[in-house]
Design an enzyme around this catalytic site. Structure first.
Site, mmCIF file in Angstrom:
data_model
loop_
_atom_site.group_PDB
_atom_site.id
_atom_site.type_symbol
_atom_site.label_atom_id
_atom_site.label_comp_id
_atom_site.label_asym_id
_atom_site.label_seq_id
_atom_site.Cartn_x
_atom_site.Cartn_y
_atom_site.Cartn_z
ATOM 1 N N THR A 173 0.835 -1.206 0.000
ATOM 2 C CA THR A 173 0.000 0.000 0.000
ATOM 3 C C THR A 173 0.866 1.250 0.000
ATOM 4 O O THR A 173 1.969 1.238 0.550
ATOM 5 C CB THR A 173 -0.886 -0.053 1.260
ATOM 6 O OG1 THR A 173 -1.809 -1.111 1.075
ATOM 7 C CG2 THR A 173 -1.627 1.229 1.518
ATOM 8 N N GLY A 203 -10.247 -3.359 3.309
ATOM 9 C CA GLY A 203 -9.320 -3.204 4.432
ATOM 10 C C GLY A 203 -9.436 -1.831 5.069
ATOM 11 O O GLY A 203 -10.447 -1.137 4.924
HETATM 12 N N1 ASP Z 1 -3.745 -2.234 4.687
HETATM 13 C C1 ASP Z 1 -4.053 -2.827 3.415
HETATM 14 C C2 ASP Z 1 -5.303 -3.641 3.518
HETATM 15 O O1 ASP Z 1 -5.525 -4.254 4.533
HETATM 16 C C3 ASP Z 1 -2.961 -3.685 2.902
HETATM 17 C C4 ASP Z 1 -1.620 -3.003 2.788
HETATM 18 O O2 ASP Z 1 -1.259 -2.195 3.644
HETATM 19 O O3 ASP Z 1 -0.887 -3.309 1.837
HETATM 20 O O4 ASP Z 1 -6.046 -3.684 2.560
#
Ligand code: ASP
Length: 340
Positions: A173, A203
């Site tokens: 992300t 998410g």
């Molecule tokens: N936080 C993101 C999610 O849970 C994933 C990520 O941080 O790459 O969708």
């Protein structure tokens, strides 16, 4: 307007260790982070808004397939790219977010349009795709987002029956937080979510208060990690609230300790704009919330920027793709936990 500005970015946290990343990939990631930081810094230095700076910064990372956002987003179980993004303006508390969007080239721009051109905060799926078309945002076909690397990760996950946490070293992300010369804070986050996600899973990244938060009197936050845990703790909002309460309680304590005159009145008053939290207080608040996330079973991290010029990170993974720059410190980018 003052001269002060700052920006901090991330491209995901995870098991980022030197023996797991080739020198070429290491250099590629650092170049992408430096380019993203330069994009935002140039805008801030010229007196642009933190909102413009973070949107432009995040776009560069969405356009780079090394990160799990925009081009290069991870695949759902059904082999699609469904992206989430959110953005928040710390001056007005205006916010916009989208989940499960499939056709907007830069989902962060769609989140921003939800904030500025709709009466809503959060749009999802087909409706959000339709809103994007109505707003005239640049569209991209499924092939644009899809990369062989991400497809292989999905296939590996299915054939080896492993979880999305085990299929990749990291969460990819992306996010940015900036403070502009007017003292306005903005934060944004963009992601493809988790590899192999099913059932329309969403998410923390597009959830205001979980993956993103900004409020001029306390901080801006963007998170990356195991989203379900960040949602349950409301990590981004929790850190900003603790900073806000620490600010008022330390200022009140300092005021109470001001020497009194012969009438018993304080010799001077401490106004909020003359008070600042110490660097280590801010860092400890962020670290405490991330430690609580760890106790719950969550992994990942956050970036923060405060109105008093602090910019930094907190994460409980071995590393995080990250970088920061300000009017009085040159850009630095880091990957591993033992770097600055
Ligand atoms: N936080 C993101 C999610 O849970 C994933 C990520 O941080 O790459 O969708």
């Amino acid at each position: 307007m003052q001269d002060n500005w700052s920006i901090v970015i991330h491209g995901g946290a995870g098991v980022l260790e030197r023996d797991k990343i080739s020198p070429e990939k290491d250099a590629e990631i650092r170049a992408a982070l430096n380019f993203a930081l330069k994009t935002g810094s140039d805008i801030l230095r010229a007196g642009g808004t933190s909102m413009d700076a973070i949107a432009a910064t995040i776009m560069t990372l969405e356009n780079n397939e090394n990160f799990n956002a925009g081009k290069g987003a991870v695949f759902t179980w059904d082999g699609k790219n469904e992206m989430d993004a959110s953005i928040m303006d710390g001056e007005t508390l205006a916010a916009g977010a989208v989940a499960g969007v499939t056709a907007t080239k830069n989902p962060i721009l769609l989140a921003r349009k939800v904030m500025t051109d709709s009466s809503h905060v959060f749009l999802s799926g087909d409706g959000a795709n339709k809103f994007s078309l109505e707003m005239g945002l640049e569209q991209a076909p499924p092939e644009y987002f899809a990369t062989d690397f991400r497809r292989q990760q999905l296939e590996k996950m299915k054939s080896q029956k492993i979880s999305s946490y085990d299929v990749d070293l990291k969460f990819g992300t992306v996010g940015a937080v900036a403070v502009d010369k007017n003292g306005n804070i903005a934060a944004g986050t963009s992601t493809g979510g988790m590899t192999g996600k099913k059932w329309g899973r969403i998410g923390d990244s597009p959830i205001i208060g979980a993956g993103t938060y900004a409020r001029n009197d306390s901080c801006g936050i963007s998170a990356t990690g195991s989203g379900e845990y960040f949602i349950r703790l409301g990590v981004a909002h929790e850190i900003c609230s603790r900073i806000r309460f620490a600010f008022s309680s330390t200022r009140d304590t300092a005021q109470a300790n001001v020497p009194k005159d012969k009438h018993g009145m304080p010799q001077y008053y401490i106004h909020s704009n003359e008070w600042a939290l110490d660097d280590d207080v801010v860092q400890a608040i962020a670290d405490n919330v991330i430690a609580e996330l760890g106790v719950l079973g969550g992994t990942g991290g956050i970036i923060y920027a405060t109105p008093w010029g602090q910019i930094g990170y907190s994460f409980n993974t071995p590393g995080m793709y990250r970088g920061k720059a300000s009017n009085n410190a040159p850009a630095t980018v880091s990957i591993y936990g033992d770097e600055e």
